[in-house]
Design a protein around this motif. Structure first.
Motif, PDB file in Angstrom:
ATOM      1  N   PRO A 328       0.807  -1.223   0.000  1.00 50.20           N
ATOM      2  CA  PRO A 328       0.000   0.000   0.000  1.00 50.20           C
ATOM      3  C   PRO A 328       0.839   1.272   0.000  1.00 50.20           C
ATOM      4  O   PRO A 328       0.287   2.353  -0.078  1.00 50.20           O
ATOM      5  CB  PRO A 328      -0.804  -0.124   1.304  1.00 50.20           C
ATOM      6  CG  PRO A 328       0.035  -0.970   2.180  1.00 50.20           C
ATOM      7  CD  PRO A 328       0.752  -1.928   1.276  1.00 50.20           C
ATOM      8  N   ARG A 578      -3.778   2.555  10.780  1.00 47.77           N
ATOM      9  CA  ARG A 578      -4.683   3.459  10.087  1.00 47.77           C
ATOM     10  C   ARG A 578      -6.049   3.334  10.748  1.00 47.77           C
ATOM     11  O   ARG A 578      -6.634   2.250  10.770  1.00 47.77           O
ATOM     12  CB  ARG A 578      -4.773   3.101   8.601  1.00 47.77           C
ATOM     13  CG  ARG A 578      -5.744   3.960   7.804  1.00 47.77           C
ATOM     14  CD  ARG A 578      -5.809   3.463   6.355  1.00 47.77           C
ATOM     15  NE  ARG A 578      -6.710   4.257   5.562  1.00 47.77           N
ATOM     16  CZ  ARG A 578      -8.001   4.011   5.419  1.00 47.77           C
ATOM     17  NH1 ARG A 578      -8.525   2.967   6.041  1.00 47.77           N
ATOM     18  NH2 ARG A 578      -8.761   4.789   4.671  1.00 47.77           N
ATOM     19  N   HIS A 622       2.361   7.061   1.473  1.00 50.94           N
ATOM     20  CA  HIS A 622       1.079   6.559   1.001  1.00 50.94           C
ATOM     21  C   HIS A 622       0.311   7.721   0.397  1.00 50.94           C
ATOM     22  O   HIS A 622       0.184   8.787   0.991  1.00 50.94           O
ATOM     23  CB  HIS A 622       0.269   5.957   2.145  1.00 50.94           C
ATOM     24  CG  HIS A 622      -1.167   5.707   1.775  1.00 50.94           C
ATOM     25  ND1 HIS A 622      -1.542   4.733   0.881  1.00 50.94           N
ATOM     26  CD2 HIS A 622      -2.309   6.345   2.153  1.00 50.94           C
ATOM     27  CE1 HIS A 622      -2.849   4.756   0.738  1.00 50.94           C
ATOM     28  NE2 HIS A 622      -3.338   5.717   1.507  1.00 50.94           N
ATOM     29  N   LEU A 628      -6.488   1.561  -0.156  1.00 51.76           N
ATOM     30  CA  LEU A 628      -5.847   0.612   0.738  1.00 51.76           C
ATOM     31  C   LEU A 628      -6.688  -0.652   0.837  1.00 51.76           C
ATOM     32  O   LEU A 628      -7.904  -0.618   0.608  1.00 51.76           O
ATOM     33  CB  LEU A 628      -5.682   1.219   2.135  1.00 51.76           C
ATOM     34  CG  LEU A 628      -4.600   2.281   2.282  1.00 51.76           C
ATOM     35  CD1 LEU A 628      -4.689   2.913   3.658  1.00 51.76           C
ATOM     36  CD2 LEU A 628      -3.229   1.682   2.069  1.00 51.76           C
TER      37      LEU A 628
END
Length: 972
Positions: A328, A578, A622, A628
């Motif tokens: 990712p 995350r 990212h 993702l």
């Protein structure tokens, strides 16, 4: 010095020019399967959409469930499997030497079917060693043989088209390939390099003439309504046709030789495999396509690729398979991946500056890629980066601060800084002051816009860790002390005020604030004991809220925090979380992080939708535009029970489980590798609390009781959110002796029996009462007789005790009188010894007085008759000698020791340097004699006795103020 700086500047420009090609790269991670693969050609792989991977080999069909492989050599008439083709319903068409079969799978169950029959000898009604198959939308099938094409439709005979050529791959795969354009025209591509179009009117395949000669066509796919990608020995070509089946475009897109297979990942990205040189990621986004090799850990012969959306890309070679996952994050290519990355900073104009060893590199975004733009060189390692008044500020590990203009290696050093450790953070406030903090330093430096340096070192500014704020608002300082963990700068008072943080739970005493995130309304604190937030206000009492999310470690030891839109990013010692909408997903080294060791404050939000992650072994980012991985797949659950009727597997609960069976519940999400997936469960009939996350996908329940059981399971794969809940319910048969009616009957019988027993018991009780009354009466008489005897015995004992007491009293009085008599005798002896000691003492005194008188007369006679001086002096010496050798002292000592037996011994043990004369003097002091008496007894003057006592005091090591006589008397 100026010349040296010029040389350094030129060298840095050369370095930038030399290495400016280094930029970010898309990363993949390869997970090879080590699950008992049988050596032999693995010609194709495919999946049935339920997480199960199937392989075509020379040992039959292979099934891989994410954990182990199983081969089925007898599933079809031939165990030589050539290729797979997936139908829209998920079934897999299996081409083998003796026909075509099907794999029908639902994940937990599967079976094999024969579909089209083949033969060892040529037969027009059977397939002859087919190599591939293609299914159209109208249930029409095209099968490729070595030199012919076969069309098959259920209910009809085979229709064979001879191509008048032999097309056979040396690997016996993909000899003939098929595709259909947007106009529904079938196309045939042979390994020999020939292309044919099917003509419906003529019911034949017509050859297509190409601009160049190609061969070994191994992969074809449609990439548009009327265009195809064609992979062959010479590279990747794009082919475009019209409605009439004419070739209108033939263009080489990628100059990659010996293409064996491919897969389109997105509009401009695809993966191409080669026969002997591995696999490559191809980017067609630019005018000049680029491709980079993917690390497959030594597997260079790529025969098949199976792209499963959300799971990854399966790569198959002749003797191995593995899962390729696109990471990712994009990693920034560094010049030396062995050099530690210290920090990163996004400038106001959007440039990226990061510290790498003894150099600082500047990257800018060009044409959608990050490329190196400049290099700053330092003699020290740089720990922190900032901006002030349009200049860049660098803080080193040894406490130095440097200022320089962008793209310049001319530095000025702030010499007044006295930090001895690394500079960790800068902040420029709304009044254009630069605030500087050092690691675990006892204060903060303030560098004003007038270039004046001041130092703030209040008690609440000890062990500062981080300073963060927004340019038009308040800024905060985080420390490593719980009592003054967070400070806020008050512009009005020009000082830091301590905030009273009210935690929602008990936190560790050694809690540390490592990073702070501030937006327009909320402040977030990344601490060593979790993440907390509070609403911005002017109050100094702050109620905190803890950030909690499903999948986020509780009381996590955090190092950095950042925010991108509605997403919160947290860095811990385990990786990066995350957090969004109450759910969290964890990324670590298995998801492409170069290292789990993320730097403190190592999450940096860029200005172009990038989140930068600073790890010790690399820098990556990212992009918010890059999706993702989302939730982990729902897992399948199986129940296995063992009871009196044997061992059985249950996928549904139509059959009841016998009472007191041993039940094993297993579950899996078919996510490979399994080590990256953890599960948790709960048994609703027993508890509503979820178990801890663990890799074990199994629950064992021994001797299950009767009733209904519901087991819920959810899982989380690293890098994905936690899955939805899967559940399974089964019923355990309750035996008749556990049924309610049985308990009711037993209860009624028990009550009736209890009533009968009570009646019998009461009758017996009355009879026993009568017998008991008689026994009590007789026993009372016996007790009265015994009581009289006892009273008489007690009176007799009392009389004896009185006599004993009187006798003891008489004995005590006799012993007392005897003791008094002995004391009187002892006192008489002591008095006699004291009398004798006194007599001896007086005798010595009288003798000494007589001798002194005699000496005085001799002295007077010598003065009157000098001629007699010689004779009289001899007499005087004789008197003095007699004084020294007198035996009276021995008698004195004898009587003195009789009374004070241990005095001389104790005194001598403590002070071994005392002489006989000193001991006599001490004995006289022990008798409480004054100076005059002691002088007479010792035969010296009073002045001499004072001198003797002074010397004696020194020998006894008595300090000033200590009484000599008190000290001597202390020796009993």
């Amino acid at each position: 010095m100026k010349r040296l700086l010029t040389i350094v500047f030129i060298i840095s420009l050369l370095i930038v020019d030399k290495y400016s090609v280094y930029a970010q790269s898309s990363n993949f991670i390869y997970y090879p399967v080590d699950a008992s693969l049988i050596s032999g050609q693995l010609k194709a792989i495919n999946n049935t959409g339920d997480g199960i991977l199937w392989g075509a080999s020379d040992n039959g069909v292979m099934r891989f469930n994410g954990e182990s492989t199983k081969y089925f050599p007898t599933a079809f008439p031939s165990n030589y499997i050539k290729s797979f083709t997936k139908e829209k319903n998920g079934d897999i068409l299996v081409v083998h030497d003796l026909g075509v079969g099907k794999i029908i799978s639902t994940g937990r169950d599967y079976h094999f079917e024969n579909f089209i029959e083949g033969a060892h000898q040529f037969n027009k009604n059977k397939l002859f060693y087919p190599k591939s198959i293609f299914a159209t939308d109208n249930k029409e099938y095209w099968i490729g043989e070595d030199s012919s094409i076969v069309r098959y439709k259920q209910g009809e005979h085979l229709r064979r088209y001879h191509l008048k050529l032999r097309s056979q791959s040396p690997h016996y795969v993909r000899s003939i390939l098929f595709e259909i354009d947007g106009f529904k025209n079938p196309w045939v591509f042979s390994f020999s390099g020939n292309i044919f179009r099917y003509n419906k009117k003529k019911d034949s395949f017509l050859p297509i003439k190409l601009p160049i000669q190609i061969n070994e066509i191994s992969w074809v796919t449609k990439n548009g309504f009327k265009s195809f990608f064609v992979g062959c020995k010479q590279g990747l070509f794009e082919m475009e046709v019209n409605r009439s089946g004419q070739l209108i475009k033939w263009k080489k897109r990628v100059n990659l030789l010996d293409i064996s297979v491919g897969e389109i990942l997105s509009k401009n990205k695809l993966i191409l495999g080669t026969w002997s040189n591995g696999a490559y990621l191809v980017d067609l986004h630019k005018n000049q396509p680029t491709y980079s090799k993917i690390n497959l850990q030594g597997n260079e012969d790529v025969l098949s690729i199976d792209y499963q959306h959300g799971k990854g890309i399966w790569i198959g070679s002749t003797e191995s398979i593995g899962l390729l996952k696109e990471l990712p994050f994009n990693r920034l290519d560094l010049l030396n991946n062995h050099v530690l990355v210290e920090s990163a900073y996004i400038t106001k104009n959007g440039s990226l500056i990061f510290s790498e060893g003894d150099s600082v590199r500047q990257f800018i975004k060009k044409e959608g890629e990050w490329k190196q733009d400049y290099v700053y060189s330092f003699s020290d390692r740089i720990r922190s980066i900032g901006e002030f008044e349009g200049k860049l500020v660098f803080g080193s590990y040894v406490g130095d601060i440097f200022f320089t203009s962008p793209n310049s290696n001319k530095y000025s050093k702030l010499k007044e800084i006295k930090f001895t450790q690394s500079i960790t953070s800068f902040f420029e406030d709304e009044e254009n002051n630069l605030w500087i903090i050092g690691e675990y330093q006892p204060g903060i430096y303030k560098y004003s816009k007038e270039h004046k340096l001041s130092y703030l070192s209040d008690d609440n500014l000890k062990d500062v860790q981080v300073i963060k704020g927004i340019s038009d608002g308040s800024f905060y300082v985080g420390t490593a002390h719980k009592e003054y963990l967070l400070q806020r700068y008050n512009y009005t008072d020009q000082k830091f005020e301590n905030l009273n943080l009210q935690f929602p739970r008990t936190v560790a005493d050694d809690i540390i604030i490592r990073d702070i995130l501030i937006d327009t309304e909320t402040v977030f604190l990344a601490t060593s004991d979790g993440c907390f937030s509070f609403d911005r206000s002017t109050s100094t009492t702050i109620p905190l809220k803890e950030i909690e999310a499903l999948g986020l470690e509780k009381e996590a030891n955090l190092k950095a925090i950042a925010r991108a839109g509605n997403t919160l990013w947290l860095a811990s010692f385990k990786g990066v979380y995350r957090v969004e909408n109450g759910k969290a997903q964890l990324f670590d080294k298995t998801n492409g992080l170069p290292s789990n060791a993320i730097k403190i404050g190592g999450l940096v939000k860029g200005k172009q939708k990038e989140l930068w992650i600073v790890t010790e072994k690399g820098l990556l980012f990212h992009s918010e535009d890059k999706p993702l991985p989302k939730a982990t797949e729902i897992q399948s659950i199986k129940v296995v029970y063992s009871g009196n009727d044997g061992v059985k597997n249950l996928w549904d609960m139509t059959t009841d489980i016998p009472y007191y069976s041993n039940v094993e519940v297993s579950y899996t999400s078919h996510s490979f590798p399994l080590i990256n997936t953890k599960y948790q469960y709960r048994i609703l009939s027993q508890d509503t609390i979820w178990s801890e996350m663990e890799n074990t996908g199994k629950i064992s329940i021994l001797n299950v009781e009767g009733g209904k059981y519901t087991i819920e399971v959810r899982s989380q794969e690293k890098g994905k959110l936690i899955s939805a809940v899967s559940s399974i319910t089964f019923n355990v048969i309750t035996p008749w002796f556990r049924q309610i009616w049985f308990y009711s009957v037993v209860g009624v019988l028990t009550i009736f029996l209890f009533f009968i027993l009570i009646r019998i018991y009461n009758k017996n009780l009355r009879e026993k009462g009568k017998r008991l009354e008689y026994l009590v009466e007789m026993r009372a008489k016996e007790i009265a007789t015994q009581r009289t005897k006892i009273m008489e015995q007690q009176q007799e004992l009392f009389n004896k005790k009185q006599k004993i007491i009187e006798n003891e009293k008489s004995i005590a009085e006799a012993e007392l009188k005897n003791s008094q008599w002995r004391e009187e005798q002892l006192q008489d002896i002591i008095d006699q010894k004291n009398g004798r000691l006194t007599a001896v003492t007086l005798n010595i005194v009288e003798k000494n007085n007589f001798l002194h008188t005699l000496q005085n007369q001799i002295k007077k006679t010598v003065e009157d008759y000098p001629e007699l001086a010689v004779s009289l002096n001899k007499l005087n010496k004789t008197i003095e000698q007699s004084d020294k050798t007198d035996k009276d002292w021995e008698e004195f000592q004898l009587y003195f020791d009789g009374i004070h037996s241990d005095f001389n011994q104790k005194l001598k043990e403590k002070h071994p340097n005392l002489t006989a004369h000193d001991l006599r003097h001490c004995a006289l002091i022990r008798l409480n004699l004054g100076l005059n008496e002691c002088a007479n007894l010792l035969g010296i003057s009073q002045d001499s006795i004072k001198t003797s006592r002074y010397r004696l005091k020194k020998k006894l090591a008595l300090e000033n103020g200590h009484n000599l006589q008190d000290y001597i008397l202390s020796f009993k």
